[in-house]
Design a protein around this motif. Structure first.
Motif, short mmCIF file in Angstrom:
data_model
loop_
_atom_site.label_atom_id
_atom_site.label_comp_id
_atom_site.label_asym_id
_atom_site.label_seq_id
_atom_site.Cartn_x
_atom_site.Cartn_y
_atom_site.Cartn_z
N GLY A 164 -5.16 2.57 8.94
CA GLY A 164 -4.29 3.47 8.18
C GLY A 164 -4.59 3.42 6.69
N LEU A 186 -0.46 15.72 -1.20
CA LEU A 186 0.29 14.51 -0.87
C LEU A 186 -0.28 13.31 -1.62
CD1 LEU A 186 0.67 14.80 3.01
CD2 LEU A 186 2.32 15.44 1.24
N THR A 187 0.59 12.44 -2.06
CA THR A 187 0.11 11.20 -2.67
C THR A 187 -0.41 10.29 -1.56
OG1 THR A 187 2.22 10.08 -2.42
CG2 THR A 187 1.89 11.36 -4.44
N SER A 188 -1.09 9.24 -1.97
CA SER A 188 -1.54 8.26 -0.99
C SER A 188 -0.35 7.63 -0.28
CB SER A 188 -2.37 7.17 -1.68
OG SER A 188 -1.67 6.64 -2.78
N VAL A 189 0.77 7.55 -0.99
CA VAL A 189 2.00 7.03 -0.39
C VAL A 189 2.37 7.86 0.84
CG1 VAL A 189 4.44 6.58 -0.77
CG2 VAL A 189 2.83 6.37 -2.66
N GLU A 192 -9.27 9.29 2.07
CA GLU A 192 -8.90 10.68 1.82
C GLU A 192 -8.60 10.91 0.33
OE1 GLU A 192 -8.93 13.55 2.96
OE2 GLU A 192 -7.50 14.59 1.67
N ARG A 193 -7.87 9.99 -0.28
CA ARG A 193 -7.57 10.15 -1.71
C ARG A 193 -8.83 10.03 -2.55
NH1 ARG A 193 -4.28 13.38 -2.57
NH2 ARG A 193 -4.43 12.74 -4.74
N ALA A 247 -6.27 6.52 4.56
CA ALA A 247 -5.49 7.11 3.47
C ALA A 247 -6.22 6.97 2.14
CB ALA A 247 -4.11 6.45 3.39
N LEU A 298 0.47 9.05 8.36
CA LEU A 298 -0.43 8.49 9.38
C LEU A 298 0.30 7.44 10.23
CD1 LEU A 298 -3.77 8.06 7.37
CD2 LEU A 298 -3.11 9.92 8.90
N VAL A 299 1.11 6.63 9.58
CA VAL A 299 1.87 5.61 10.32
C VAL A 299 2.90 6.29 11.23
CG1 VAL A 299 3.52 3.71 10.08
CG2 VAL A 299 1.51 3.81 8.59
N LEU A 321 0.66 10.18 2.41
CA LEU A 321 -0.37 10.31 3.43
C LEU A 321 -0.36 9.10 4.36
CD1 LEU A 321 -2.67 11.88 4.63
CD2 LEU A 321 -4.22 10.84 2.95
N LEU A 322 -0.23 7.92 3.79
CA LEU A 322 -0.18 6.73 4.63
C LEU A 322 1.08 6.71 5.48
CD1 LEU A 322 -1.34 4.08 5.57
CD2 LEU A 322 -0.35 2.96 3.57
N TRP A 340 1.60 2.91 -3.27
CA TRP A 340 0.55 3.38 -4.15
C TRP A 340 0.71 4.87 -4.43
CZ3 TRP A 340 -4.44 0.84 -1.80
CH2 TRP A 340 -4.33 -0.55 -1.94
N ASP A 341 0.43 5.24 -5.63
CA ASP A 341 0.53 6.64 -6.03
C ASP A 341 -0.65 6.97 -6.93
OD1 ASP A 341 1.14 9.13 -6.91
OD2 ASP A 341 3.00 8.58 -7.93
N LEU A 342 -1.56 7.79 -6.45
CA LEU A 342 -2.73 8.15 -7.23
C LEU A 342 -2.65 9.60 -7.72
CD1 LEU A 342 -5.55 6.60 -4.98
CD2 LEU A 342 -4.24 5.52 -6.80
N ALA A 343 -1.50 10.23 -7.56
CA ALA A 343 -1.43 11.66 -7.80
C ALA A 343 -1.33 11.99 -9.29
CB ALA A 343 -0.23 12.25 -7.08
N ARG A 398 -4.74 18.48 2.33
CA ARG A 398 -5.21 18.19 0.97
C ARG A 398 -4.55 19.13 -0.03
NH1 ARG A 398 -11.43 16.85 -0.17
NH2 ARG A 398 -10.83 15.13 1.17
N ILE A 402 0.83 -1.20 0.00
CA ILE A 402 0.00 0.00 0.00
C ILE A 402 0.87 1.25 0.00
CG2 ILE A 402 -1.69 1.31 1.33
CD1 ILE A 402 -2.55 -1.40 2.53
N GLU A 403 1.97 1.20 0.70
CA GLU A 403 2.81 2.38 0.80
C GLU A 403 3.44 2.78 -0.52
OE1 GLU A 403 5.38 1.21 3.94
OE2 GLU A 403 4.02 1.86 5.51
N ILE A 414 -8.37 14.14 8.66
CA ILE A 414 -7.30 13.63 7.80
C ILE A 414 -6.90 14.65 6.74
CG2 ILE A 414 -6.61 11.69 6.33
CD1 ILE A 414 -7.08 10.94 9.23
N GLY A 415 -7.72 15.66 6.55
CA GLY A 415 -7.42 16.65 5.52
C GLY A 415 -6.72 17.90 6.02
#
Lengths: 301, 99
Positions: free
Chosen positions: A183, B47-50, A190-191, A187, B56-57, B52-53, A9-12, B43, A6-7, B76-77
């Motif tokens: 987590g 940040l990418t999901s990478v 949010e995305r 995450a 959080l960790v 952001l996760l 992952w890149d959706l940007a 937001r 998961i870490e 979270i935003g």
């Protein structure tokens, strides 16, 4: 799906974008990657935007050209809401613009219906189909439509957050949800909320509800077809896929163990391996008989 | 004659640590110091999901705070909302182990 995975992952959307303008003035975001080889077009769906495919197709990009794009009203694409059939014309318009005469199509969930319709409308443009977690069956799609209605109702009642909360435990498998924990949930939520507006989601769901259920659209497909699913998919079963393959002209079924509706998220290696083997077998003229998945299919690897 | 600085509240202390933690975790993608802490601030950083996760960790490690699914999306935003949430949860900032 492991947390380590998961870490990565890149959706940007990060400036690598290109836009294709359709005849009605809509703009479709797309990415074309890969050095060479057969073209594989990755057709996004409601909750999978084009950029997500980067994360699940790194191996495929080594010897395939990969095209991914956002549907109209999705992600970085805009455009007027339209009938579901417009997605087929959008895809043809994009392929024409890029000079892609023939491609493999990979559809997932609702977008398998776009692939189905495209293969019927433009069979000469389709080398093969990989339909991942297809929501159709020989019995029609009344179940799929009821699910889409419940998603639309959740969106109307509680917005994108309520929709995400409804689909998250459906589309991901038991193992992925347990291992990802809060987590991953937070995450991805949010995305999802950052990328998808309520208007876009509503338009996509309404268009999907308008998609035809005609079983004959499956029986008339000439292209070699791989029906690919996780064994923990909420929307289909192995027996349903077997029955679907029976009525199709040239189809095989492959099941990936320990994952849900989105095998590329949860088992990206197994997903890419299945797509690569399918493309190779079609290119070599050996598809489908007998279609056999590797003995280690779906295991943690 | 200078007046003594007003001590920071717990929430402000948590916010300071969050900003420092984010700048550490996302150093490779941030264009500069994190100065915006208002609503939607996280937001807007894109940040990418990478990242952001990872953030959080890292918060769980730094504050001993365990996230749960019921956290409001605004938390979270936004950095300030996150600071308020963590502060309200009663977790004290742990000594930093960062370089």
């Amino acid at each position: 799906m492991h947390v380590k995975g998961i870490e990565s992952w890149d959706l940007a959307y990060d400036g690598r974008q290109a836009l294709h303008r359709t005849e009605d003035g809509s703009e479709l975001y797309y990415e074309l990657r890969g050095a060479g080889g057969p073209v594989v077009t990755l057709v996004s769906t409601i909750y999978v935007v084009s950029t997500a495919w980067r994360n699940f197709t790194g191996n495929l990009a080594g010897d395939h050209r990969l095209l991914s794009y956002d549907l109209r009203n999705q992600g970085a694409s805009d455009g007027r809401p339209a009938e579901f059939a417009q997605h087929t014309e959008d895809l043809k318009s994009l392929l024409d613009d890029l000079g892609i005469e023939r491609t493999y199509l990979v559809g997932t969930s609702i977008s398998t219906l776009i692939c189905r319709d495209f293969a019927n409308a433009h069979p000469e443009r389709v080398a093969g189909l990989v339909l991942v977690g297809p929501p159709f069956s020989p019995r029609g799609s009344s179940r799929r439509r009821r699910i889409a209605k419940s998603w639309l109702a959740a969106l109307d009642a509680g917005g994108p957050r309520a929709l995400f909360d409804l689909i998250y435990p459906l589309v991901f498998g038991d193992k992925a949800i347990a291992e990802g924990g809060s987590g991953a949930y937070l995450a991805l939520r949010e995305r999802f909320l950052a990328i998808n507006s309520a208007a876009q989601l509503r338009a996509n769901l309404r268009e999907a509800l308008g998609a035809g259920d005609q079983v004959e659209r499956l029986t008339s497909i000439e292209a070699p077809t791989l029906l690919l699913s996780g064994d923990d998919d909420f929307s289909t079963t192995e027996s349903t896929l077997d029955a679907t393959a029976e009525i199709m002209r040239n189809a095989a079924v492959e099941i990936i163990r320990e994952c849900g509706h989105l095998p590329y998220f949860e088992q990206p290696e197994a997903f890419q391996d299945a797509v690569a083997r399918f493309v190779a077998s079609v290119e070599e003229g050996t598809f489908p008989a007998p279609w056999t998945a590797p003995a280690t299919e779906g295991k943690d690897r | 004659m200078s007046t003594p600085a007003t001590p920071l509240t717990d929430e402000e202390l948590v916010l300071e640590r969050l900003v420092a933690l984010l700048e550490h975790v996302a150093a490779d993608v941030l264009e500069g110091p994190v100065t915006d802490t208002g609503p939607g601030s996280l937001r807007r950083l894109g940040l990418t999901s990478v990242k952001l996760l990872e953030f959080l960790v890292a918060i769980e490690d730094e504050f001993g705070h365990v996230w749960d699914d019921d956290v409001e999306e605004s938390v979270i935003g936004s950095l300030d909302a996150m600071a308020a949430h963590i502060s309200a949860a009663g977790v004290a900032p742990a000594p930093t182990k960062r370089d």
